[in-house]
Design a protein around this motif. Structure first.
Motif, PDB file in Angstrom:
ATOM      1  N   ALA A 102     -58.203 -10.141   6.407  1.00 25.45           N
ATOM      2  CA  ALA A 102     -56.826  -9.695   6.191  1.00 25.45           C
ATOM      3  C   ALA A 102     -55.975  -9.982   7.435  1.00 25.45           C
ATOM      4  CB  ALA A 102     -56.805  -8.198   5.898  1.00 25.45           C
ATOM      5  N   ARG A 103     -54.686  -9.640   7.332  1.00 24.08           N
ATOM      6  CA  ARG A 103     -53.806  -9.610   8.492  1.00 24.08           C
ATOM      7  C   ARG A 103     -53.643  -8.150   8.923  1.00 24.08           C
ATOM      8  NH1 ARG A 103     -48.901 -10.376   7.204  1.00 24.08           N
ATOM      9  NH2 ARG A 103     -49.322  -9.944   5.012  1.00 24.08           N
ATOM     10  N   MET A 104     -52.857  -7.923   9.974  1.00 25.03           N
ATOM     11  CA  MET A 104     -52.570  -6.563  10.426  1.00 25.03           C
ATOM     12  C   MET A 104     -51.096  -6.508  10.794  1.00 25.03           C
ATOM     13  SD  MET A 104     -54.416  -4.492  13.572  1.00 25.03           S
ATOM     14  CE  MET A 104     -53.582  -5.169  15.019  1.00 25.03           C
ATOM     15  N   SER A 105     -50.470  -5.408  10.484  1.00 23.58           N
ATOM     16  CA  SER A 105     -49.082  -5.233  10.892  1.00 23.58           C
ATOM     17  C   SER A 105     -48.965  -5.382  12.405  1.00 23.58           C
ATOM     18  CB  SER A 105     -48.598  -3.839  10.470  1.00 23.58           C
ATOM     19  OG  SER A 105     -47.404  -3.529  11.162  1.00 23.58           O
ATOM     20  N   GLY A 106     -47.867  -5.983  12.845  1.00 21.37           N
ATOM     21  CA  GLY A 106     -47.635  -6.112  14.280  1.00 21.37           C
ATOM     22  C   GLY A 106     -47.464  -4.780  14.961  1.00 21.37           C
ATOM     23  N   THR A 107     -47.217  -3.733  14.176  1.00 18.71           N
ATOM     24  CA  THR A 107     -47.039  -2.410  14.767  1.00 18.71           C
ATOM     25  C   THR A 107     -48.362  -1.635  14.821  1.00 18.71           C
ATOM     26  OG1 THR A 107     -46.488  -1.486  12.604  1.00 18.71           O
ATOM     27  CG2 THR A 107     -44.657  -2.276  13.947  1.00 18.71           C
ATOM     28  N   SER A 108     -49.445  -2.260  14.348  1.00 19.38           N
ATOM     29  CA  SER A 108     -50.747  -1.591  14.325  1.00 19.38           C
ATOM     30  C   SER A 108     -51.512  -1.877  15.614  1.00 19.38           C
ATOM     31  CB  SER A 108     -51.557  -2.078  13.126  1.00 19.38           C
ATOM     32  OG  SER A 108     -50.865  -1.837  11.929  1.00 19.38           O
ATOM     33  N   TYR A 109     -52.678  -1.252  15.730  1.00 23.98           N
ATOM     34  CA  TYR A 109     -53.430  -1.392  16.976  1.00 23.98           C
ATOM     35  C   TYR A 109     -54.901  -1.122  16.701  1.00 23.98           C
ATOM     36  CZ  TYR A 109     -52.371   3.553  16.444  1.00 23.98           C
ATOM     37  OH  TYR A 109     -52.216   4.809  15.903  1.00 23.98           O
ATOM     38  N   GLY A 110     -55.744  -1.386  17.693  1.00 24.69           N
ATOM     39  CA  GLY A 110     -57.168  -1.125  17.553  1.00 24.69           C
ATOM     40  C   GLY A 110     -57.985  -2.401  17.680  1.00 24.69           C
ATOM     41  N   ALA A 111     -59.319  -2.227  17.746  1.00 24.72           N
ATOM     42  CA  ALA A 111     -60.235  -3.369  17.913  1.00 24.72           C
ATOM     43  C   ALA A 111     -60.447  -4.043  16.558  1.00 24.72           C
ATOM     44  CB  ALA A 111     -61.551  -2.886  18.510  1.00 24.72           C
ATOM     45  N   CYS A 112     -59.395  -4.654  16.056  1.00 23.52           N
ATOM     46  CA  CYS A 112     -59.399  -5.210  14.703  1.00 23.52           C
ATOM     47  C   CYS A 112     -59.446  -6.733  14.772  1.00 23.52           C
ATOM     48  CB  CYS A 112     -58.156  -4.763  13.937  1.00 23.52           C
ATOM     49  SG  CYS A 112     -57.978  -2.972  13.876  1.00 23.52           S
ATOM     50  N   VAL A 113     -60.537  -7.295  14.281  1.00 22.38           N
ATOM     51  CA  VAL A 113     -60.671  -8.757  14.207  1.00 22.38           C
ATOM     52  C   VAL A 113     -60.104  -9.192  12.860  1.00 22.38           C
ATOM     53  CG1 VAL A 113     -62.262 -10.693  14.200  1.00 22.38           C
ATOM     54  CG2 VAL A 113     -62.706  -8.704  15.670  1.00 22.38           C
ATOM     55  N   LEU A 114     -59.152 -10.126  12.913  1.00 19.01           N
ATOM     56  CA  LEU A 114     -58.335 -10.463  11.741  1.00 19.01           C
ATOM     57  C   LEU A 114     -58.449 -11.945  11.417  1.00 19.01           C
ATOM     58  CD1 LEU A 114     -55.254  -8.761  13.357  1.00 19.01           C
ATOM     59  CD2 LEU A 114     -56.667  -7.691  11.596  1.00 19.01           C
ATOM     60  N   HIS A 115     -57.875 -12.319  10.254  1.00 24.01           N
ATOM     61  CA  HIS A 115     -57.679 -13.730   9.880  1.00 24.01           C
ATOM     62  C   HIS A 115     -58.997 -14.503   9.865  1.00 24.01           C
ATOM     63  CE1 HIS A 115     -53.405 -13.549  11.962  1.00 24.01           C
ATOM     64  NE2 HIS A 115     -53.667 -12.464  11.246  1.00 24.01           N
TER      65      HIS A 115
END
Ligand code: FES
Length: 572
Positions: free
Chosen positions: A471-484
């Motif tokens: 998935a993607r993540m909102s630019g306003t989000s945060y955390g150790a999230c590996v995306l795309h």
């Protein structure tokens, strides 16, 4: 410089054919005499205003100010309502429709008697969509960014849209605030017209547009409700007319160096990871092969100077008063290409002359940056052969090198159903894996990438976990999230092969994302894998599913992501 007979619109209005007669007659029907419009540049104002889009609620009025500028400069303005992509309300995600707005933009510019364009947007996907379409159409065009909304307020606190929405929702789930506080927050989070005022996708992409030279200098940070925004809109209308006479087409502005400077700008702002996808898609329209690796390489040499949430402390309103994007860019001139042309008709370097910073805490100096290296990294490994992205600046530092057992969710529905299941084998060391959320699987690659922390871990004070998704993540989000993660699971990417309990290694300094399962076992799982049924049987969704590219290629449609000529319509 062009003559009136050279104008593209002259072919509609100026000749001595039946159709020219008809076009003049129908313009009289619109209430205009020939002397009011004949021989003048026709400027299309593409407006993404809609009742459903709170970020663009002022654009109906702003279009009138653009028209004022066009008339005053001797042009003929025509407003076109185009699709609005309202980030909050459009489901499953406006990203599904970014390419549709891009197509609409391109075809309106091509099929009507337009000489130039003013593009009005700002809410997340509207900016790249309008610019992708305009890049393909190739007319003189400039962008009027919607501008950020004012700061949010709650009691004595300043609130950032998106960022504080997630934060206080988690506080409520953890029992730290109640319904009364939440009701107050609902009133204070978004107080005015304008796009999100954190460094989310909207501020990131409007700033990128300015850095590329596609807006008037200083436009992106002007708050939507500031009177300067009205004046910028009128000046943009006037400038569009001059661009037509100068034959200053968008392709003369969108050079490879403009894209390089957009990357530098996004990184120095601590901008949204969505910018990788959008800039790659835009570059594809310009025939420039941009890839995620270009962002990673730049990230190692570009410092973060903007102290703006979610990575920093302030908001876009503060950024504007501190000197705005021109102020920030004036501190990065050593990394920028100053000789390229902008829509102002001046070089990029010339537009930065006299730029000042008025607050060194909001816009940091090179000696005292928010971070010495930009906060975006592109990861590779057997779990992401074509790459994945993490905004590590907003992640818990102790998770940036981490190996843990996977807890796998098949899709977002499965995630919502089980994330708080008491039997879910999740600990602070787990790696949450969400699949079925990519460009095709989502569909539209929704912003599910900040997977929620399970309630029972939240109650124990756990505020970050390693999370991996396509998935993607909102630019306003945060955390150790590996995306795309690419390729996505729906087309058989390795994310489809992960099972509960598999060990997964994230190593951000080493730019690695690895599934600790031996290749023989992965081959066995691959042989058993069954591709999920396509979500759409007809219509735009089917077109989208058949042609959308993966995240590393910008999620454009393959048949749009290339240069090449289409025939000009014959108006006779
Ligand atoms: Fe429109 Fe955030 S919801 S920019």
């Amino acid at each position: 410089m062009k003559n009136p007979e050279d104008l593209r619109s002259h072919r509609w209005y100026g000749g001595d054919e039946l159709r020219n007669f008809s076009h003049r007659s129908r313009t009289r029907q619109l209430g205009l005499n020939p002397e009011e419009h004949l021989g003048k540049p026709v400027i299309g104002i593409l407006n993404t205003w809609s009742d459903i889009n709170p970020c663009h609620q002022h654009l109906r009025e702003r279009a009138e100010q653009v028209k004022r500028g066009v008339w005053q400069a001797g042009g003929y303005p025509l407003e076109f309502p185009v699709a609005t992509l309202s980030e909050t309300f459009q489901k499953p995600t406006p990203m599904l429709y970014r390419n549709l707005l891009a197509m609409e933009t391109e075809e309106i510019l091509r099929s009507y008697p337009l000489d130039g364009a003013v593009l009005m947007g700002g809410c997340d996907k509207t900016t790249p969509a309008l610019l992708m379409g305009a890049a393909s159409a190739g007319l003189p065009a400039l962008f009027v960014p919607a501008g950020p909304m004012l700061r949010g307020h709650w009691r004595d606190e300043t609130l950032g849209s998106g960022t504080d929405l997630w934060k206080y929702w988690d506080d409520r789930r953890a029992g730290l605030i109640g319904d009364a506080e939440l009701a107050e927050l609902e009133n204070g989070l978004a107080r005015s017209p304008g796009h999100c005022m954190t460094m989310g996708t909207a501020s990131t992409m409007t700033s990128a547009a300015e850095a590329m030279g596609l807006t008037l200098p200083g436009a992106a940070a002007i708050p939507a409700v500031d009177s300067a925004h009205q004046r910028m809109a009128a000046a943009s209308g006037a400038r569009a007319v001059a661009m037509v006479w100068e034959d200053l087409t968008i392709s003369r502005v969108l050079c490879g160096e403009a894209y390089a400077d957009a990357i530098t700008t996004v990184l120095a702002l601590g901008g949204s990871t969505n910018a990788l996808i959008h800039l790659i898609a835009m570059a594809g329209r310009s025939g420039i092969p941009l890839r995620p690796g270009d962002f990673d390489a730049a990230a190692r040499r570009v410092p973060v100077l903007a102290n703006i949430r979610p990575g920093g402390a302030y908001l876009m309103e503060d950024f504007y008063y501190a000197g705005g994007l021109r102020g920030l860019l004036s501190r990065l001139t050593g990394l920028l290409h100053l000789d390229r042309l902008t829509v102002s008709g001046r070089t990029f370097g010339d537009t930065l002359r006299d730029a000042r910073v008025h607050n060194d805490d909001v816009i940091r100096t090179l000696d005292d940056p928010v971070a010495a290296e930009a906060g975006v990294a592109v990861l590779r490994g057997n779990l992401a052969p074509d790459g994945a992205v993490i905004k590590h600046l907003s992640a818990a530092p102790d998770l940036l090198r981490h190996t843990g057992p996977a807890v796998v969710f098949e899709d977002y529905r499965d995630l919502k159903r089980r994330i708080n299941d008491p039997d879910l084998p999740v600990t602070k060391d787990s790696v949450l894996v969400l699949r079925g959320s990519g460009p095709i699987g989502g569909p539209g690659m929704p912003e599910y990438g900040m997977l929620p922390i399970p309630d029972r871990l939240l109650a124990k004070g756990v505020r970050d976990l390693v999370r991996i998704s396509d998935a993607r993540m909102s630019g306003t989000s945060y955390g150790a999230c590996v995306l795309h993660v690419a390729p996505e699971s729906a087309v058989g990417g390795p994310l489809a092969l992960v099972r509960d309990g598999d060990l997964v290694t994230l190593d951000v300094p080493g730019r690695l994302l690895r599934l600790e399962v031996e290749e023989g076992e992965l081959a066995r799982r691959r042989a058993q894998w069954v591709q999920p049924a396509r979500r759409f049987e007809r219509g735009y969704g089917a077109l989208y599913s058949e042609h959308v590219t993966q995240a590393d290629l910008g999620c454009d449609f393959g048949f749009l992501a290339r240069t090449g000529g289409n025939p000009e319509p014959d108006p006779r």
